[in-house]
Design a protein around this motif. Sequence first.
Motif, PDB file in Angstrom:
ATOM      1  N   GLU A   1      10.023   5.204  -6.200  1.00  0.00           N
ATOM      2  CA  GLU A   1       9.118   4.144  -6.582  1.00  0.00           C
ATOM      3  C   GLU A   1       9.426   3.150  -7.382  1.00  0.00           C
ATOM      4  O   GLU A   1       9.725   1.854  -7.427  1.00  0.00           O
ATOM      5  CB  GLU A   1       7.436   4.462  -6.887  1.00  0.00           C
ATOM      6  CG  GLU A   1       7.604   5.116  -4.796  1.00  0.00           C
ATOM      7  CD  GLU A   1       6.025   5.330  -5.285  1.00  0.00           C
ATOM      8  OE1 GLU A   1       5.098   5.576  -4.681  1.00  0.00           O
ATOM      9  OE2 GLU A   1       5.274   5.810  -6.018  1.00  0.00           O
ATOM     10  N   VAL A   2       9.554   3.892  -8.496  1.00  0.00           N
ATOM     11  CA  VAL A   2      10.566   3.572  -9.970  1.00  0.00           C
ATOM     12  C   VAL A   2      11.180   2.632  -9.471  1.00  0.00           C
ATOM     13  O   VAL A   2      11.461   1.449 -10.709  1.00  0.00           O
ATOM     14  CB  VAL A   2      10.047   4.409 -11.035  1.00  0.00           C
ATOM     15  CG1 VAL A   2      10.742   3.730 -11.974  1.00  0.00           C
ATOM     16  CG2 VAL A   2       9.120   4.731 -11.473  1.00  0.00           C
ATOM     17  N   LEU A   3      12.264   3.017  -9.431  1.00  0.00           N
ATOM     18  CA  LEU A   3      13.281   2.298  -9.092  1.00  0.00           C
ATOM     19  C   LEU A   3      13.668   0.586  -7.998  1.00  0.00           C
ATOM     20  O   LEU A   3      14.286   0.245  -8.285  1.00  0.00           O
ATOM     21  CB  LEU A   3      14.447   3.003  -8.494  1.00  0.00           C
ATOM     22  CG  LEU A   3      15.299   4.203  -8.940  1.00  0.00           C
ATOM     23  CD1 LEU A   3      15.813   5.511  -7.937  1.00  0.00           C
ATOM     24  CD2 LEU A   3      15.952   3.985  -9.932  1.00  0.00           C
ATOM     25  N   GLU A   4      12.510   0.852  -7.426  1.00  0.00           N
ATOM     26  CA  GLU A   4      12.183  -0.239  -6.716  1.00  0.00           C
ATOM     27  C   GLU A   4      11.192  -2.008  -7.971  1.00  0.00           C
ATOM     28  O   GLU A   4      11.089  -3.042  -7.190  1.00  0.00           O
ATOM     29  CB  GLU A   4      10.849   0.022  -5.677  1.00  0.00           C
ATOM     30  CG  GLU A   4      11.782   0.804  -4.563  1.00  0.00           C
ATOM     31  CD  GLU A   4      11.358   0.630  -3.105  1.00  0.00           C
ATOM     32  OE1 GLU A   4       9.823   1.173  -3.645  1.00  0.00           O
ATOM     33  OE2 GLU A   4      11.284   1.516  -2.143  1.00  0.00           O
ATOM     34  N   VAL A   5      10.677  -1.085  -8.628  1.00  0.00           N
ATOM     35  CA  VAL A   5      10.016  -2.083  -9.483  1.00  0.00           C
ATOM     36  C   VAL A   5      11.216  -3.045  -9.962  1.00  0.00           C
ATOM     37  O   VAL A   5      12.372  -2.467 -10.934  1.00  0.00           O
ATOM     38  CB  VAL A   5       9.550  -0.980 -10.492  1.00  0.00           C
ATOM     39  CG1 VAL A   5       8.564  -2.331 -11.844  1.00  0.00           C
ATOM     40  CG2 VAL A   5       8.086  -0.772 -10.259  1.00  0.00           C
ATOM     41  N   THR A   6      10.433  -4.323 -10.508  1.00  0.00           N
ATOM     42  CA  THR A   6      12.031  -5.081 -11.346  1.00  0.00           C
ATOM     43  C   THR A   6      11.524  -5.478 -11.991  1.00  0.00           C
ATOM     44  O   THR A   6      10.231  -5.001 -12.465  1.00  0.00           O
ATOM     45  CB  THR A   6      12.007  -6.040 -10.251  1.00  0.00           C
ATOM     46  OG1 THR A   6      11.192  -7.026  -9.802  1.00  0.00           O
ATOM     47  CG2 THR A   6      12.999  -5.810  -9.144  1.00  0.00           C
ATOM     48  N   GLU A   7      11.956  -6.273 -13.127  1.00  0.00           N
ATOM     49  CA  GLU A   7      11.481  -7.197 -13.983  1.00  0.00           C
ATOM     50  C   GLU A   7      10.625  -8.148 -13.822  1.00  0.00           C
ATOM     51  O   GLU A   7       9.373  -8.714 -14.226  1.00  0.00           O
ATOM     52  CB  GLU A   7      12.085  -7.276 -15.263  1.00  0.00           C
ATOM     53  CG  GLU A   7      12.111  -8.201 -16.489  1.00  0.00           C
ATOM     54  CD  GLU A   7      13.019  -8.832 -16.960  1.00  0.00           C
ATOM     55  OE1 GLU A   7      13.516  -8.674 -18.198  1.00  0.00           O
ATOM     56  OE2 GLU A   7      14.288 -10.131 -15.919  1.00  0.00           O
ATOM     57  N   LYS A   8      10.740  -8.610 -12.813  1.00  0.00           N
ATOM     58  CA  LYS A   8       9.630  -9.799 -11.959  1.00  0.00           C
ATOM     59  C   LYS A   8       8.336  -9.425 -11.986  1.00  0.00           C
ATOM     60  O   LYS A   8       7.592  -9.747 -11.887  1.00  0.00           O
ATOM     61  CB  LYS A   8       9.981 -10.166 -11.034  1.00  0.00           C
ATOM     62  CG  LYS A   8       9.321 -11.242 -10.576  1.00  0.00           C
ATOM     63  CD  LYS A   8       9.918 -12.436  -9.053  1.00  0.00           C
ATOM     64  CE  LYS A   8       8.726 -13.580  -8.965  1.00  0.00           C
ATOM     65  NZ  LYS A   8       7.669 -13.347  -8.304  1.00  0.00           N
ATOM     66  N   ASP A   9       8.568  -8.065 -10.984  1.00  0.00           N
ATOM     67  CA  ASP A   9       7.022  -7.218 -10.747  1.00  0.00           C
ATOM     68  C   ASP A   9       6.829  -7.232 -12.398  1.00  0.00           C
ATOM     69  O   ASP A   9       4.904  -6.841 -12.106  1.00  0.00           O
ATOM     70  CB  ASP A   9       7.432  -5.678 -10.434  1.00  0.00           C
ATOM     71  CG  ASP A   9       7.974  -5.855  -8.528  1.00  0.00           C
ATOM     72  OD1 ASP A   9       7.760  -7.058  -7.947  1.00  0.00           O
ATOM     73  OD2 ASP A   9       8.809  -5.246  -8.505  1.00  0.00           O
ATOM     74  N   CYS A  10       6.688  -6.212 -13.015  1.00  0.00           N
ATOM     75  CA  CYS A  10       6.529  -6.268 -14.208  1.00  0.00           C
ATOM     76  C   CYS A  10       5.456  -7.500 -14.668  1.00  0.00           C
ATOM     77  O   CYS A  10       4.605  -7.225 -15.423  1.00  0.00           O
ATOM     78  CB  CYS A  10       7.456  -5.220 -15.718  1.00  0.00           C
ATOM     79  SG  CYS A  10       7.542  -3.787 -14.421  1.00  0.00           S
ATOM     80  N   ILE A  11       6.275  -8.441 -15.495  1.00  0.00           N
ATOM     81  CA  ILE A  11       5.603  -9.355 -15.455  1.00  0.00           C
ATOM     82  C   ILE A  11       5.105 -10.391 -14.525  1.00  0.00           C
ATOM     83  O   ILE A  11       3.598 -10.663 -14.984  1.00  0.00           O
ATOM     84  CB  ILE A  11       6.809 -11.065 -15.519  1.00  0.00           C
ATOM     85  CG1 ILE A  11       7.884 -10.895 -16.562  1.00  0.00           C
ATOM     86  CG2 ILE A  11       6.802 -12.525 -16.250  1.00  0.00           C
ATOM     87  CD1 ILE A  11       9.373 -11.206 -16.311  1.00  0.00           C
TER      88      ILE A  11
END
Length: 211
Positions: A72-82
Motif C-alpha cells: 500500500e505504501v508503494l502505491e502512495v504518490t507525492e500527489k496523494d500526500c499533497i
Amino acid sequence: MAKEWILNSAMNRFQLNFKRNVGATSESIRKCSPKDIEEWRRYYFQNVRPKEHIEELGKKLFVKITEVIQSEVLEVTEKDCIDYMMQMVIERTYDGYVTEIQTIYGQLENELSVKIHSAPYEWDRLFNVDFYIQIGDKYIGLQIKPVNTGIQLPEIFKEYNLQADTHSKFTEVFGGKVFYLFSEKVGDKKVIKNREVIAEIKKEIERLEHK
C-alpha cells in the motif's frame, strides 16, 4: 519509537489485539492479581491463550506489515500526500467549523424560538456579521466564534474591538445590535460559552418588537 508506532498501528488496524484474538486481558489480570510479571505470564499462557497462539499473531502481524502495508505504501504518490494534506487542513477543518456553527445557532434558535438566517456576503464584508434575526423590518446581527479558552479568547476580544465600528454601522442601518456568541466543546458537545448573551438577545428582540 517509529517502529513501535508502526507495530501499534498495524496491530490495531488488523484487530490482532482484540478480545477474540488475545482474550479478556484486563479481566484476566484482575482475576490473576499477579505479584510480578512472571506470575502474570504463566497465568496468561495457562489460562487465557497459549504462548504459541501469541507467536502466531506476531507472525501474522509481520506479514501484514511487510506485505499488505508495504504494498500500500508503494502505491502512495507525492500527489496523494499533497491532496491529503490539503483535505485535512482546508476541507475537514472547514467542515468541522461549519458543523460547530450550525450546532450553536441551532441551540440558539431553540432558546429564542426564532429563525436565524445566514447573512448575505456583503453583510459579512461590510458589517462583520455572519447571521441575523429579523424582527419586523429590523435586524439583529450575530457572530459565532469557536474558541479554545485561554488561547483564542484574547485574539477574539481584540477582533471584537476592531469590529466595533462596523457593528455600530449595522445598528445604524438595520436598527438592531450585533452580538457575539462563543462556542466551546464540553465533552462531545458544542455549547454556547457566554450564555448570558441569550438574555441580552431576548431583550433586544423585545425592544425591536415594541419599537
